[in-house]
Design an enzyme around this catalytic site. Structure first.
Site, short mmCIF file in Angstrom:
data_model
loop_
_atom_site.label_atom_id
_atom_site.label_comp_id
_atom_site.label_asym_id
_atom_site.label_seq_id
_atom_site.Cartn_x
_atom_site.Cartn_y
_atom_site.Cartn_z
N SER A 143 79.41 21.23 -59.95
CA SER A 143 80.54 20.60 -60.98
C SER A 143 79.63 21.27 -62.38
O SER A 143 78.45 21.44 -62.25
CB SER A 143 80.40 19.20 -60.90
OG SER A 143 80.81 18.44 -62.06
N TYR A 156 75.95 11.08 -59.40
CA TYR A 156 76.41 12.05 -59.46
C TYR A 156 75.76 13.48 -60.21
O TYR A 156 75.82 14.43 -59.44
CB TYR A 156 78.02 11.81 -60.10
CG TYR A 156 79.09 12.98 -59.85
CD1 TYR A 156 79.60 13.20 -58.82
CD2 TYR A 156 79.25 13.91 -60.90
CE1 TYR A 156 80.71 14.11 -58.51
CE2 TYR A 156 80.30 14.91 -60.66
CZ TYR A 156 80.70 14.89 -59.36
OH TYR A 156 81.73 15.98 -59.12
#
Ligand SMILES: NC(=O)c1ccc[n+]([C@@H]2O[C@H](COP(=O)([O-])OP(=O)(O)OC[C@H]3O[C@@H](n4cnc5c(N)ncnc54)[C@H](O)[C@@H]3O)[C@@H](O)[C@H]2O)c1
Length: 289
Positions: A143, A156
């Protein structure tokens, strides 16, 4: 990797979002496709969609948190198609909130899926790709959150930084071998998927969580959810990833607009200045911007 027609792709997290976009692009490239996910209903839908187009498909219910499940996915892929050429370690989940208020289950769920899922994929599939002796490739989904940090997404962000580090390390390891196998890391910005509602597929064995309490956390969470939902279409990610593969690119980005924020973060590391608040969503999220 340049040849896709007739070759075999394995995609984790294939029942939704980016995984679905990757599966559709693999089918469009004439590949045979193995779909893996914990969401069996979603798996069935994408399997029927691809079969209707004439794609050869195997759907394997798989929990990427479990190394033996991912080994079984690799075995099933080989049994059905006799080889594997392209592997997308893509399954992922997201939750938000202050790091210190996230439960043990919150932390472990996110790290088990986002990091150990990728580790398991590399451990199960890399030996197969290497033993085959021909071209092969692994794409790990990280990401932009693997390249910069920000508030309220610690599990995350930690998982995605680790996926970037793992993938880069393996890239260097492959360079020590005489092999046609490669690896890339996909670092998407906001993509319109189900990731903002990861709780829908949260497993019973890691379900202990805590509601967001502060206004700041709630505000960030709602901005993040709407930013995701107004993001790029997942099918576009599939096209971008194949462009990256054809271009032999290690870093595959969907939103070049984040370059400035990533550069700012790197400069802060090098100069020792304190971090700027880098995770705010850039205003212009137009695809290709
Ligand atoms: N959507 C975004 O804005 C965005 C941005 C950057 C990175 N990503 C990454 O893209 C990847 C795909 O996410 P998405 O956005 O398509 O979300 P999504 O929720 O639409 O899809 C994720 C898929 O992973 C599956 N999954 C979850 N846990 C699993 C497990 N234990 N085993 C197997 N499958 C499991 C889910 O069932 C789901 O089908 C993730 O790694 C995510 O972190 C997404």
């Amino acid at each position: 990797m340049q040849e896709f027609q007739g070759n075999v792709a394995v995609i984790t997290g294939a029942a939704s979002g980016i995984g679905k976009g990757l599966a559709r692009q693999c089918a469009a490239e004439g590949m045979r496709v193995v779909l893996a996910d914990v969401d069996e209903a979603g798996l069935g839908e994408i399997r029927s969609e691809l079969e209707k187009r004439g794609t050869e498909v195997l759907a394997v219910p798989t929990d990427v948190r479990q190394a033996e499940n991912v080994d079984a996915l690799a075995a099933a892929s080989l049994e059905k198609f006799g080889a594997v050429h392209l592997v997308f370690n893509n399954a992922g989940v997201l939750l938000s909130g202050f790091a210190w208020e996230r439960t043990d289950d919150d932390w472990r769920w996110v790290l088990d899926v986002n990091l150990f899922g990728v580790i398991n994929g590399v451990r199960s599939f890399m030996p197969i790709l290497l033993d085959q002796g021909g071209p092969g490739h692994i794409v790990n989904t990280a990401s932009v959150g693997g390249l910069m940090a920000g508030p309220f997404l610690s599990p995350y962000i930690v998982s995605k930084h680790a996926v970037v580090a793992l993938t880069e390390s393996v890239y260097h390891e492959l360079a020590t071998l005489d092999t046609q196998v490669g690896i890339s890391v996909l670092c998407p910005g906001p993509i319109a998927t189900g990731i903002g509602d990861s709780e829908r597929i949260r497993p019973a064995d890691q379900s202990d969580t805590r509601a967001l309490e502060s206004e700041a956390e709630k505000e960030y969470d709602s901005q993040l959810s709407s930013g995701i939902l107004s993001g790029m279409e997942p099918d576009e990610v599939g096209r971008i990833v194949f462009e990256g593969l054809r271009g032999d690119r290690f870093w595959i980005y969907t939103h070049p607009v984040y370059r400035e924020a990533i550069q700012g973060r790197m400069e802060s590391i090098l100069s020792g200045t304190n971090p700027a608040h880098a995770m705010e969503l850039p205003e212009n999220l137009a695809p290709g911007s």
